[in-house]
Design a protein around this motif. Sequence first.
Motif: not given
Length: 269
Positions: A143-158
């Motif tokens: 669920n790392a890529f849900i509701d990211l604010p603008p100009n931000s980043g995250a590591d995740g897996r799908v």
Amino acid sequence: MRIRAAFALLPAALLLAACGSSDTADQPADTTSAATTETDAATGLNSRGAVEVELGETATVVQNGTTVLEISDTSLSPDGCDANTTQPGEITKQGFSATVQVGPSTITQWLWASDFYYVDADGKITKNIDTSDAEPCSGPGSNAFIDLPPNSGADGRVTLDIPNDAEVIGYHTTQGGQDIRVEWALPENVIPSLTEAPAAEQAPAAEPAAPQSPPATAPPVGFTGAPNGDPQPLVGKTIDYCMDGDMYQPGTTQFTDGTTGWTQECAGQ
């Protein structure tokens, strides 16, 4: 006479000059194809309109001079993934890991599983929504890529259910009014290599059995000295041979240790 000759040559010279100008004007400048090639190269998009990179390379999507999406550190792994239940021999479930850096665009969920598709060697498209059995791989990051604010980043897996003949993994989203398409070219045979079952662990070779001693035999019964009393087991003695002949009393025995005596075994022969 010279003046008349000069005037006579003047029309011919003008005619040649006019022909030369006509040839030059009719020949178009070779600029159209070069401009088209440069425009295609400038877009950085393949024939399907996607930013295409090799799996593991960074894909950067730029629109109107602004970076709207960057996807890096992509990889596939079957860790935590069960077999695809619909077509286990043709589809392999994989965890697609990535680092996402978004620009000013606001999208509810990046790298949504249903936005992925696959391309085979013939250019045929298969959507992940048609191959998925709705059984996600276990592990963190889903669920790392849900509701990211603008100009931000995250590591995740799908979780992706990838046809084994896929040569390209694609991602396409139109959320938030965007039209973003990225494709990753898979290394040759990467899916079969990921789906191969680990070789069965071979049991260690059995150690050769230690040579077994012959079963213990009862010691001979008799005497090694004067025949006093009943014959007794001669522990530690082993018969070498019976000493037959007229000069020996029946039962006289030669032992392996070089001594002699009398045994029932030799007497009974």
